[in-house]
Design an enzyme around this catalytic site. Structure first.
Site, PDB file in Angstrom:
ATOM      1  N   GLN A   1     -51.810  30.463  -0.949  1.00 50.62           N
ATOM      2  CA  GLN A   1     -51.247  31.291   0.120  1.00 50.62           C
ATOM      3  C   GLN A   1     -52.369  31.893   0.949  1.00 50.62           C
ATOM      4  O   GLN A   1     -52.743  33.049   0.775  1.00 50.62           O
ATOM      5  CB  GLN A   1     -50.390  32.386  -0.516  1.00 50.62           C
ATOM      6  CG  GLN A   1     -49.658  33.263   0.441  1.00 50.62           C
ATOM      7  CD  GLN A   1     -48.485  32.570   1.067  1.00 50.62           C
ATOM      8  OE1 GLN A   1     -47.720  31.909   0.395  1.00 50.62           O
ATOM      9  NE2 GLN A   1     -48.333  32.720   2.359  1.00 50.62           N
ATOM     10  N   PHE A   2     -52.923  31.130   1.895  1.00 57.21           N
ATOM     11  CA  PHE A   2     -54.061  31.623   2.682  1.00 57.21           C
ATOM     12  C   PHE A   2     -53.693  32.828   3.531  1.00 57.21           C
ATOM     13  O   PHE A   2     -54.552  33.629   3.878  1.00 57.21           O
ATOM     14  CB  PHE A   2     -54.652  30.503   3.559  1.00 57.21           C
ATOM     15  CG  PHE A   2     -53.918  30.249   4.828  1.00 57.21           C
ATOM     16  CD1 PHE A   2     -54.317  30.874   6.000  1.00 57.21           C
ATOM     17  CD2 PHE A   2     -52.829  29.391   4.864  1.00 57.21           C
ATOM     18  CE1 PHE A   2     -53.642  30.648   7.193  1.00 57.21           C
ATOM     19  CE2 PHE A   2     -52.150  29.161   6.036  1.00 57.21           C
ATOM     20  CZ  PHE A   2     -52.556  29.781   7.208  1.00 57.21           C
ATOM     21  N   THR A   3     -52.415  33.020   3.839  1.00 54.11           N
ATOM     22  CA  THR A   3     -52.021  34.156   4.681  1.00 54.11           C
ATOM     23  C   THR A   3     -52.232  35.500   3.990  1.00 54.11           C
ATOM     24  O   THR A   3     -52.229  36.539   4.654  1.00 54.11           O
ATOM     25  CB  THR A   3     -50.561  34.027   5.164  1.00 54.11           C
ATOM     26  OG1 THR A   3     -49.691  33.974   4.031  1.00 54.11           O
ATOM     27  CG2 THR A   3     -50.373  32.779   6.018  1.00 54.11           C
TER      28      THR A   3
END
Length: 155
Positions: free
Chosen positions: A78-80
């Protein structure tokens, strides 16, 4: 590294209509890798997540870890989670690790958890995923190694 841990009764991840990972009772982990992260950070977070006492004991107190309960873990990249929202209204992702750095650390996290004997399912790095879960409690914990890891400095 940043992680959102959710205690779940069940969770799954679907890509293009196909379920690629699912678990029963345990932890759903959204995992964000930053440019500053390394193997030491990864190992620390995997150990912390597996041993965090957020499951109830017989007295109803949060006194047991995932390892204690024999639960499962579903890990989704989950890079966000690495979003910088300090300026304006559009998040910047300048602290998120590029795939060539993030993928090996994501895979290391999975290997560390599996090495502890935890049945582990995963999403697919970089894919458009549909995540479904039944949050138990609800119990949701945010872990940021910049804040919890001894000797780690804030960026």
């Amino acid at each position: 590294m940043k992680a959102v841990l959710q205690r779940v009764r069940r969770a799954s991840v679907t890509i293009a209509g196909e379920t690629v990972g699912s678990i029963g009772a345990g932890l759903m982990v959204l995992l964000g890798v930053t440019e500053e992260d390394d193997e030491r950070t990864c190992d620390y977070l995997a150990e912390k997540a597996a041993n965090l006492r957020i499951f109830e004991d017989d007295a109803g107190k949060m006194n047991r870890s995932l390892l204690d309960t024999g639960g499962e873990m579903l890990v989704v990249s989950q890079f966000t989670l690495c979003a910088d929202c300090k300026k304006g209204r559009r998040p910047a992702f300048v602290h998120a690790a590029r795939p060539e750095r993030a993928i090996p650390l994501y895979e290391r996290f999975l290997a560390q958890v599996r090495g502890m004997g935890i049945p582990t399912a995963e999403g697919r790095f970089g894919a458009d995923m549909l995540v479904s879960l039944e949050n138990d409690g609800p119990v949701t914990i945010l872990l940021d190694t910049d804040e919890i890891m001894p000797g780690k400095t804030l960026h």
